[in-house]
Design an enzyme around this catalytic site. Structure first.
Site, PDB file in Angstrom:
ATOM      1  N   HIS A  33      23.936  -3.874 -42.054  1.00 12.65           N
ATOM      2  CA  HIS A  33      23.704  -3.434 -41.292  1.00 12.65           C
ATOM      3  C   HIS A  33      23.295  -3.358 -39.364  1.00 12.65           C
ATOM      4  CE1 HIS A  33      26.288  -1.227 -44.204  1.00 12.65           C
ATOM      5  NE2 HIS A  33      25.806  -1.521 -44.942  1.00 12.65           N
ATOM      6  N   ASP A 170      30.420 -11.457 -40.931  1.00 13.95           N
ATOM      7  CA  ASP A 170      31.170 -12.273 -42.470  1.00 13.95           C
ATOM      8  C   ASP A 170      31.486 -13.341 -41.941  1.00 13.95           C
ATOM      9  OD1 ASP A 170      30.197 -10.242 -43.598  1.00 13.95           O
ATOM     10  OD2 ASP A 170      31.207  -9.458 -43.541  1.00 13.95           O
TER      11      ASP A 170
HETATM   12  C1  GLA Z   1      30.355  -5.802 -44.581  1.00 12.70           C
HETATM   13  C2  GLA Z   1      30.554  -6.315 -42.205  1.00 12.70           C
HETATM   14  C3  GLA Z   1      28.776  -6.672 -42.137  1.00 12.70           C
HETATM   15  C4  GLA Z   1      28.502  -6.148 -42.360  1.00 12.70           C
HETATM   16  C5  GLA Z   1      27.971  -6.249 -43.781  1.00 12.70           C
HETATM   17  C6  GLA Z   1      27.050  -5.038 -43.954  1.00 12.70           C
HETATM   18  O1  GLA Z   1      30.333  -6.774 -45.270  1.00 12.70           O
HETATM   19  O2  GLA Z   1      31.560  -6.457 -42.995  1.00 12.70           O
HETATM   20  O3  GLA Z   1      29.708  -6.573 -40.755  1.00 12.70           O
HETATM   21  O4  GLA Z   1      28.153  -5.294 -40.769  1.00 12.70           O
HETATM   22  O5  GLA Z   1      29.111  -5.275 -44.035  1.00 12.70           O
HETATM   23  O6  GLA Z   1      25.716  -6.197 -43.123  1.00 12.70           O
END
Ligand code: GLA
Length: 382
Positions: A33, A170
């Protein structure tokens, strides 16, 4: 499904020989996060991938099919929906829509999507579909885009089309991952540095098999709370654009000036950024003891300050602590269920997987899935 099987399945469905593209899921070692706060993350791409096979059509239709996700979909490229339809094809469709908005001239195509990334497990199955779809759709145009740009377009598809306000982590790691390496990413500048994974260490990913419903709403809420924190801090120091710019000193100084919940969220993010930089440094020096301690602190902070853990994740983290070969572990991804990631010595990995599964099942009644992974390469044409 091995590549020849995918290709022949495509040929049976669409009577054509496709090109095939692959994009992996990821685990995040630390830096949770932080991405949408312009901060730092330390993920690695893993061996589960989504494959998209594609061949052009003579008309302007986009036909999207999959064996493991239900439903086959057909859209007209000249009147693509502008937002989510609620079906799994939204990730592919969102990418097509965003690419068109950016002026990329897409051609009609048949697509077969084969996903091996466990769905809803916090291993970025959606980013894997987006990135593999983007590579596939772009392969039929004469545009070649750098992978970081593809990551940004895929994030935009998820933000504006699907409606999840995720950060860049991601999609970026799915594009840029490197075998044997984790990846320290500065989510503001998008500068990154590969950090070699220590020899003899496996990534053991433990799936709690639960996904609590509040995931998307609570995620967007956390993001708003962070934005509120950044706004308040910028009143005290106009140079602050995001929580990335808030120092631990400034945070402590204003501990009583922020609404309680906002302070907790900010406190997690500010310290998680520090932990992430420190963990990257420690990992590169093979200091697994330090990495393990930082991962543990990260989990506690996500549980107590950011409040995105859940009982099953906490049980899974606790279950790992005294198992032989365990070097560190925590929840990974957005939270409210999904997986933990554990650094485990290779020679202990199989026994670790069996024992943690047994302990988790005993405590929760749920049979978990445990995957012994390593850091793998990012997206590619096959
Ligand atoms: C999800 C979101 C990412 C990131 C994570 C928490 O995977 O897609 O962008 O914010 O949560 O770190």
């Amino acid at each position: 499904m091995p590549l020849p099987a995918l290709t022949s399945h495509f040929a049976r469905l669409f009577s054509a020989r496709p090109r095939v593209f692959r994009a992996p899921g990821r685990v995040n070692l630390i830096g949770e996060h932080t991405d949408y706060n312009d901060g730092f993350v330390l993920p690695a791409a893993v061996g589960f991938s989504t494959y998209v096979a594609i061949a052009p059509r003579p008309d302007r239709k986009l036909v999207i099919h999959s064996e493991e996700f239900t439903g086959s979909f057909e859209f007209d490229l000249d009147s693509l929906p502008q937002q989510r339809t609620g079906a799994w094809c939204d990730y592919t469709l969102g990418v097509a829509s965003v690419l068109s908005q950016h002026g990329h001239k897409l051609t009609g195509a048949n697509l077969l999507v084969h996903g091996e990334v466990p769905i809803g497990a916090g291993l970025s199955s959606s980013a894997a579909i987006e990135v593999a779809s983007a590579l596939a759709l772009l392969s039929l145009t004469d545009t070649q885009l750098p992978l970081p740009d593809i990551a940004k377009l895929c994030q935009q598809a998820e933000n504006t089309f699907v409606g999840a306000r995720c950060g860049i982590m991601d999609q970026f790691v799915s594009c840029m991952g490197k075998a044997g390496h984790a990846f320290l990413l500065d989510c503001r500048s998008l500068d990154f540095k590969f950090v070699p994974m220590p020899a003899g260490i496996r990534l053991v990913v433990c799936n709690t098999m639960v996904k609590h419903d509040l995931a998307t709403g609570a995620y967007n809420k956390r993001r708003e709370e962070c934005e509120e924190g950044a706004r308040l801090f910028s009143m005290w120091n106009p140079a602050i654009r995001a929580l990335r710019d808030v120092s631990a000193e400034l945070l402590d100084q204003h501990a009583n000036d922020l609404p309680g919940t906002v302070w907790k969220r900010c406190s997690h993010v500010v310290r998680e950024n520090q932990r992430t930089l420190e963990a990257a440094e420690a990992l590169s020096k093979n200091d697994l003891k330090r990495v393990g301690k930082l991962m543990h602190e990260s989990h506690e902070s996500l549980r107590d300050l950011y409040e995105v853990s859940c009982r099953e994740l906490d049980v899974m983290v606790d279950a790992a602590q005294d198992l032989p070969g365990f070097c560190g572990g925590r929840m990974t991804g957005g939270g409210f269920g999904g997986c933990t990631v554990n650094l485990v010595k290779e020679e202990n990995a199989t026994a670790f997987a069996e024992q943690i599964a047994e302990r988790f099942q005993h405590a929760t009644g749920i049979t978990p899935q445990v995957y012994i992974c390593s850091a793998e390469n990012g997206a590619q044409a096959l």
